[in-house]
Design a protein around this motif. Structure first.
Motif, PDB file in Angstrom:
ATOM      1  N   HIS A 142       0.813  -1.218   0.000  1.00 55.62           N
ATOM      2  CA  HIS A 142       0.000   0.000   0.000  1.00 55.62           C
ATOM      3  C   HIS A 142       0.842   1.261   0.000  1.00 55.62           C
ATOM      4  O   HIS A 142       0.466   2.267   0.596  1.00 55.62           O
ATOM      5  N   THR A 143       1.995   1.240  -0.636  1.00 55.92           N
ATOM      6  CA  THR A 143       2.791   2.440  -0.846  1.00 55.92           C
ATOM      7  C   THR A 143       3.229   2.487  -2.304  1.00 55.92           C
ATOM      8  O   THR A 143       3.209   1.486  -3.005  1.00 55.92           O
ATOM      9  N   VAL A 144       3.637   3.658  -2.755  1.00 59.84           N
ATOM     10  CA  VAL A 144       4.111   3.826  -4.121  1.00 59.84           C
ATOM     11  C   VAL A 144       5.479   3.174  -4.245  1.00 59.84           C
ATOM     12  O   VAL A 144       6.330   3.305  -3.364  1.00 59.84           O
ATOM     13  N   CYS A 145       5.713   2.465  -5.356  1.00 61.20           N
ATOM     14  CA  CYS A 145       7.004   1.840  -5.602  1.00 61.20           C
ATOM     15  C   CYS A 145       8.044   2.932  -5.817  1.00 61.20           C
ATOM     16  O   CYS A 145       7.876   3.804  -6.666  1.00 61.20           O
ATOM     17  N   GLY A 146       9.112   2.898  -5.056  1.00 60.72           N
ATOM     18  CA  GLY A 146      10.152   3.909  -5.160  1.00 60.72           C
ATOM     19  C   GLY A 146      10.997   3.766  -6.413  1.00 60.72           C
ATOM     20  O   GLY A 146      11.643   4.719  -6.848  1.00 60.72           O
ATOM     21  N   THR A 147      11.001   2.600  -7.029  1.00 63.41           N
ATOM     22  CA  THR A 147      11.815   2.369  -8.214  1.00 63.41           C
ATOM     23  C   THR A 147      11.159   2.916  -9.477  1.00 63.41           C
ATOM     24  O   THR A 147      11.782   3.638 -10.248  1.00 63.41           O
ATOM     25  N   CYS A 148       9.886   2.578  -9.688  1.00 58.91           N
ATOM     26  CA  CYS A 148       9.230   2.963 -10.945  1.00 58.91           C
ATOM     27  C   CYS A 148       8.136   4.009 -10.773  1.00 58.91           C
ATOM     28  O   CYS A 148       7.694   4.601 -11.752  1.00 58.91           O
ATOM     29  N   GLY A 149       7.660   4.266  -9.546  1.00 60.84           N
ATOM     30  CA  GLY A 149       6.647   5.284  -9.318  1.00 60.84           C
ATOM     31  C   GLY A 149       5.231   4.818  -9.549  1.00 60.84           C
ATOM     32  O   GLY A 149       4.319   5.632  -9.672  1.00 60.84           O
ATOM     33  N   TYR A 150       4.994   3.515  -9.605  1.00 59.86           N
ATOM     34  CA  TYR A 150       3.659   2.986  -9.841  1.00 59.86           C
ATOM     35  C   TYR A 150       3.000   2.578  -8.535  1.00 59.86           C
ATOM     36  O   TYR A 150       3.661   2.182  -7.588  1.00 59.86           O
ATOM     37  N   TYR A 151       1.660   2.695  -8.501  1.00 61.54           N
ATOM     38  CA  TYR A 151       0.859   2.220  -7.371  1.00 61.54           C
ATOM     39  C   TYR A 151      -0.409   1.612  -7.942  1.00 61.54           C
ATOM     40  O   TYR A 151      -1.180   2.294  -8.623  1.00 61.54           O
ATOM     41  N   ARG A 152      -0.631   0.330  -7.709  1.00 59.60           N
ATOM     42  CA  ARG A 152      -1.781  -0.415  -8.212  1.00 59.60           C
ATOM     43  C   ARG A 152      -1.943  -0.289  -9.725  1.00 59.60           C
ATOM     44  O   ARG A 152      -3.037  -0.091 -10.238  1.00 59.60           O
ATOM     45  N   GLY A 153      -0.842  -0.361 -10.444  1.00 58.36           N
ATOM     46  CA  GLY A 153      -0.892  -0.363 -11.898  1.00 58.36           C
ATOM     47  C   GLY A 153      -1.010   0.996 -12.543  1.00 58.36           C
ATOM     48  O   GLY A 153      -1.115   1.093 -13.765  1.00 58.36           O
ATOM     49  N   LYS A 154      -1.004   2.072 -11.764  1.00 56.62           N
ATOM     50  CA  LYS A 154      -1.116   3.415 -12.322  1.00 56.62           C
ATOM     51  C   LYS A 154       0.144   4.213 -12.001  1.00 56.62           C
ATOM     52  O   LYS A 154       0.691   4.104 -10.906  1.00 56.62           O
ATOM     53  N   LEU A 155       0.595   5.018 -12.954  1.00 59.31           N
ATOM     54  CA  LEU A 155       1.762   5.867 -12.753  1.00 59.31           C
ATOM     55  C   LEU A 155       1.375   7.007 -11.825  1.00 59.31           C
ATOM     56  O   LEU A 155       0.465   7.781 -12.120  1.00 59.31           O
ATOM     57  N   VAL A 156       2.049   7.098 -10.673  1.00 60.72           N
ATOM     58  CA  VAL A 156       1.731   8.113  -9.679  1.00 60.72           C
ATOM     59  C   VAL A 156       2.803   9.190  -9.659  1.00 60.72           C
ATOM     60  O   VAL A 156       2.500  10.376  -9.637  1.00 60.72           O
ATOM     61  N   ILE A 157       4.060   8.783  -9.689  1.00 58.96           N
ATOM     62  CA  ILE A 157       5.184   9.719  -9.638  1.00 58.96           C
ATOM     63  C   ILE A 157       5.973   9.578 -10.942  1.00 58.96           C
ATOM     64  O   ILE A 157       6.611   8.559 -11.179  1.00 58.96           O
ATOM     65  N   GLU A 158       5.909  10.610 -11.763  1.00 61.19           N
ATOM     66  CA  GLU A 158       6.586  10.538 -13.062  1.00 61.19           C
ATOM     67  C   GLU A 158       8.096  10.668 -12.922  1.00 61.19           C
ATOM     68  O   GLU A 158       8.841  10.074 -13.677  1.00 61.19           O
ATOM     69  N   LYS A 159       8.573  11.426 -11.946  1.00 58.32           N
ATOM     70  CA  LYS A 159      10.003  11.641 -11.776  1.00 58.32           C
ATOM     71  C   LYS A 159      10.719  10.314 -11.474  1.00 58.32           C
ATOM     72  O   LYS A 159      11.776  10.041 -11.984  1.00 58.32           O
ATOM     73  N   ALA A 160      10.107   9.469 -10.653  1.00 63.12           N
ATOM     74  CA  ALA A 160      10.710   8.178 -10.322  1.00 63.12           C
ATOM     75  C   ALA A 160      10.745   7.265 -11.533  1.00 63.12           C
ATOM     76  O   ALA A 160      11.678   6.498 -11.721  1.00 63.12           O
ATOM     77  N   ALA A 161       9.723   7.333 -12.385  1.00 66.00           N
ATOM     78  CA  ALA A 161       9.676   6.479 -13.577  1.00 66.00           C
ATOM     79  C   ALA A 161      10.758   6.884 -14.575  1.00 66.00           C
ATOM     80  O   ALA A 161      11.370   6.045 -15.221  1.00 66.00           O
ATOM     81  N   VAL A 162      11.024   8.172 -14.687  1.00 65.51           N
ATOM     82  CA  VAL A 162      12.057   8.643 -15.611  1.00 65.51           C
ATOM     83  C   VAL A 162      13.437   8.253 -15.098  1.00 65.51           C
ATOM     84  O   VAL A 162      14.304   7.853 -15.867  1.00 65.51           O
ATOM     85  N   ALA A 163      13.645   8.320 -13.773  1.00 61.20           N
ATOM     86  CA  ALA A 163      14.943   7.981 -13.197  1.00 61.20           C
ATOM     87  C   ALA A 163      15.226   6.491 -13.322  1.00 61.20           C
ATOM     88  O   ALA A 163      16.375   6.076 -13.432  1.00 61.20           O
ATOM     89  N   ALA A 164      14.186   5.653 -13.310  1.00 59.38           N
ATOM     90  CA  ALA A 164      14.372   4.213 -13.392  1.00 59.38           C
ATOM     91  C   ALA A 164      14.741   3.765 -14.803  1.00 59.38           C
ATOM     92  O   ALA A 164      15.357   2.727 -14.998  1.00 59.38           O
ATOM     93  N   VAL A 165      14.366   4.538 -15.804  1.00 53.48           N
ATOM     94  CA  VAL A 165      14.620   4.137 -17.202  1.00 53.48           C
ATOM     95  C   VAL A 165      15.995   4.456 -17.609  1.00 53.48           C
ATOM     96  O   VAL A 165      16.966   4.630 -17.330  1.00 53.48           O
TER      97      VAL A 165
END
Length: 63
Positions: free
Chosen positions: A40-63
């Motif tokens: 029940h927390t946002v993934c710190g690696t990709c920024g997703y929570y329950r299949g939805k992108l919540v934090i875009e900055k984390a998703a860009v840093a993971a790629v």
């Protein structure tokens, strides 16, 4: 001789009971990237929570 109504104060009892319920957090695997995170927390690696992108900055840093 004086007779106390309670042997322990309400605050002291509440402090003791608080620690009885303390448990380790539940871990979950992120379905998007596969990393472990607290349930029940946002993934710190990709920024997703329950299949939805919540934090875009984390998703860009993971790629």
């Amino acid at each position: 001789m004086a007779h106390p109504k309670r042997k322990q104060s309400k605050t002291r009892t509440a402090k003791r009971r608080t620690h009885d319920k303390a448990v380790a957090p539940t871990l979950a695997v992120c379905p998007n990237c596969g990393s472990w995170h607290i349930y029940h927390t946002v993934c710190g690696t990709c920024g997703y929570y329950r299949g939805k992108l919540v934090i875009e900055k984390a998703a860009v840093a993971a790629v």
